[in-house]
Motif scaffolding. Structure first.
Motif, PDB file in Angstrom:
ATOM      1  N   UNK A  56       0.785  -0.894   0.022  1.00 56.06           N
ATOM      2  CA  UNK A  56       0.097  -0.035  -0.054  1.00 56.06           C
ATOM      3  C   UNK A  56       0.952   1.307  -0.079  1.00 56.06           C
ATOM      4  N   UNK A  57       1.920   1.326   1.048  1.00 61.86           N
ATOM      5  CA  UNK A  57       2.848   2.303   0.926  1.00 61.86           C
ATOM      6  C   UNK A  57       3.536   2.629  -0.469  1.00 61.86           C
ATOM      7  N   UNK A  58       3.946   1.655  -0.908  1.00 67.28           N
ATOM      8  CA  UNK A  58       4.420   1.572  -2.237  1.00 67.28           C
ATOM      9  C   UNK A  58       3.556   2.134  -3.355  1.00 67.28           C
ATOM     10  N   UNK A  59       2.507   1.533  -3.356  1.00 63.76           N
ATOM     11  CA  UNK A  59       1.582   1.957  -4.379  1.00 63.76           C
ATOM     12  C   UNK A  59       1.014   3.662  -4.286  1.00 63.76           C
ATOM     13  N   UNK A  97       5.741  -6.268  -9.532  1.00 64.73           N
ATOM     14  CA  UNK A  97       6.565  -6.560 -10.666  1.00 64.73           C
ATOM     15  C   UNK A  97       7.883  -5.700 -10.620  1.00 64.73           C
ATOM     16  N   UNK A  98       7.617  -4.310 -10.140  1.00 59.70           N
ATOM     17  CA  UNK A  98       8.699  -3.648 -10.159  1.00 59.70           C
ATOM     18  C   UNK A  98       9.596  -3.160  -8.966  1.00 59.70           C
ATOM     19  N   UNK A  99       9.104  -3.687  -7.862  1.00 62.73           N
ATOM     20  CA  UNK A  99       9.553  -3.382  -6.707  1.00 62.73           C
ATOM     21  C   UNK A  99       9.861  -4.487  -5.687  1.00 62.73           C
ATOM     22  N   UNK A 100       8.984  -5.410  -5.676  1.00 64.05           N
ATOM     23  CA  UNK A 100       9.235  -6.623  -4.670  1.00 64.05           C
ATOM     24  C   UNK A 100      10.285  -7.738  -5.462  1.00 64.05           C
ATOM     25  N   UNK A 141      14.231  -4.833 -16.586  1.00 59.83           N
ATOM     26  CA  UNK A 141      14.725  -3.570 -16.803  1.00 59.83           C
ATOM     27  C   UNK A 141      14.537  -2.594 -15.621  1.00 59.83           C
ATOM     28  N   UNK A 142      13.279  -2.223 -15.068  1.00 61.40           N
ATOM     29  CA  UNK A 142      12.850  -1.446 -14.175  1.00 61.40           C
ATOM     30  C   UNK A 142      13.415  -1.892 -12.803  1.00 61.40           C
ATOM     31  N   UNK A 143      13.527  -3.201 -12.426  1.00 65.61           N
ATOM     32  CA  UNK A 143      14.365  -3.528 -11.155  1.00 65.61           C
ATOM     33  C   UNK A 143      15.857  -3.099 -11.524  1.00 65.61           C
ATOM     34  N   UNK A 144      16.112  -3.459 -12.577  1.00 64.69           N
ATOM     35  CA  UNK A 144      17.854  -3.099 -12.656  1.00 64.69           C
ATOM     36  C   UNK A 144      17.962  -1.640 -12.678  1.00 64.69           C
ATOM     37  N   UNK A 145      17.201  -0.918 -13.453  1.00 68.07           N
ATOM     38  CA  UNK A 145      17.169   0.693 -13.122  1.00 68.07           C
ATOM     39  C   UNK A 145      17.110   1.121 -11.676  1.00 68.07           C
ATOM     40  N   UNK A 146      16.269   0.438 -11.125  1.00 67.86           N
ATOM     41  CA  UNK A 146      15.996   1.089  -9.458  1.00 67.86           C
ATOM     42  C   UNK A 146      17.324   0.641  -8.767  1.00 67.86           C
ATOM     43  N   UNK A 147      17.753  -0.798  -9.008  1.00 66.82           N
ATOM     44  CA  UNK A 147      18.930  -0.905  -8.399  1.00 66.82           C
ATOM     45  C   UNK A 147      20.226  -0.033  -8.550  1.00 66.82           C
ATOM     46  N   UNK A 148      20.453   0.251  -9.747  1.00 69.79           N
ATOM     47  CA  UNK A 148      21.547   1.144 -10.161  1.00 69.79           C
ATOM     48  C   UNK A 148      21.337   2.645  -9.624  1.00 69.79           C
ATOM     49  N   UNK A 149      19.964   2.976  -9.507  1.00 69.25           N
ATOM     50  CA  UNK A 149      19.730   4.307  -8.709  1.00 69.25           C
ATOM     51  C   UNK A 149      20.165   4.298  -7.344  1.00 69.25           C
ATOM     52  N   UNK A 150      19.966   3.244  -6.694  1.00 67.34           N
ATOM     53  CA  UNK A 150      19.907   2.988  -5.343  1.00 67.34           C
ATOM     54  C   UNK A 150      21.331   3.073  -5.237  1.00 67.34           C
ATOM     55  N   UNK A 151      22.159   2.238  -5.992  1.00 69.30           N
ATOM     56  CA  UNK A 151      23.711   2.147  -5.654  1.00 69.30           C
ATOM     57  C   UNK A 151      24.176   3.512  -5.878  1.00 69.30           C
ATOM     58  N   UNK A 152      23.862   4.271  -6.873  1.00 71.43           N
ATOM     59  CA  UNK A 152      24.445   5.674  -7.062  1.00 71.43           C
ATOM     60  C   UNK A 152      24.042   6.666  -5.725  1.00 71.43           C
ATOM     61  N   UNK A 153      22.811   6.411  -5.255  1.00 72.08           N
ATOM     62  CA  UNK A 153      22.360   7.348  -4.203  1.00 72.08           C
ATOM     63  C   UNK A 153      23.254   6.878  -2.967  1.00 72.08           C
TER      64      UNK A 153
END
Length: 155
Positions: A56-59, A97-100, A141-153
């Motif tokens: 719910x929070x994620x949505x 699909x994108x976050x879990x 692709x979405x999961x990889x992009x999010x992981x790359x973004x969190x690695x940069x952060x």
């Protein structure tokens, strides 16, 4: 018949809360907070499972993006025209699909189809499956992009 697992029940509760929030025109996050408060005095309300709250929070945080993704994969339909239950199932499943990352995309789609069988129309399981299969193709692709973004952060 196989008994539904804890995650299945948590997803179903999330669908119920999303459906109720839309019907009442309130934020699903408000409903979760309300239920958490209410369970202190009325145990029949039931605890909110941590996974239900996480979804719910994620949505709530990603709803515009989630809705845009779903809308772009609907053929001959608009998000607003879908049955509210199907809308809730698609939103929950797309977020998963994108976050879990601890849930395989195949499991997410299977769970969504099961929820559609339990809660919606006879045509809904096939419809939900078709939409989510195309969205699931984007998940890596979405999961990889999010992981790359969190690695940069974190650097």
């Amino acid at each position: 018949m196989k008994q539904p697992g804890t995650r299945h029940r948590a997803r179903r509760r999330a669908i119920d809360l999303l459906f109720e929030a839309e019907a009442k025109a309130v934020s699903p996050a408000e409903l979760v907070a309300e239920r958490r408060e209410l369970v202190r005095t009325d145990e029949s309300v039931g605890q909110i499972h941590p996974y239900t709250a996480r979804v719910i929070d994620g949505l709530v945080a990603d709803q515009a993006q989630i809705d845009a993704v779903i809308s772009s994969h609907l053929k001959g339909w608009t998000l607003a025209r879908l049955p509210a239950v199907d809308r809730a199932i698609l939103r929950l499943s797309t977020w998963e699909l994108f976050n879990a990352t601890d849930v395989d995309p195949v499991v997410v789609v299977d769970e969504a189809v099961e929820l559609a069988k339990e809660l919606s129309t006879d045509d809904s399981p096939a419809f939900v499956n078709g939409v989510l299969q195309t969205i699931a193709d984007l998940a890596p692709q979405v999961r990889a992009a999010q992981a790359a973004g969190s690695d940069r952060d974190s650097h």
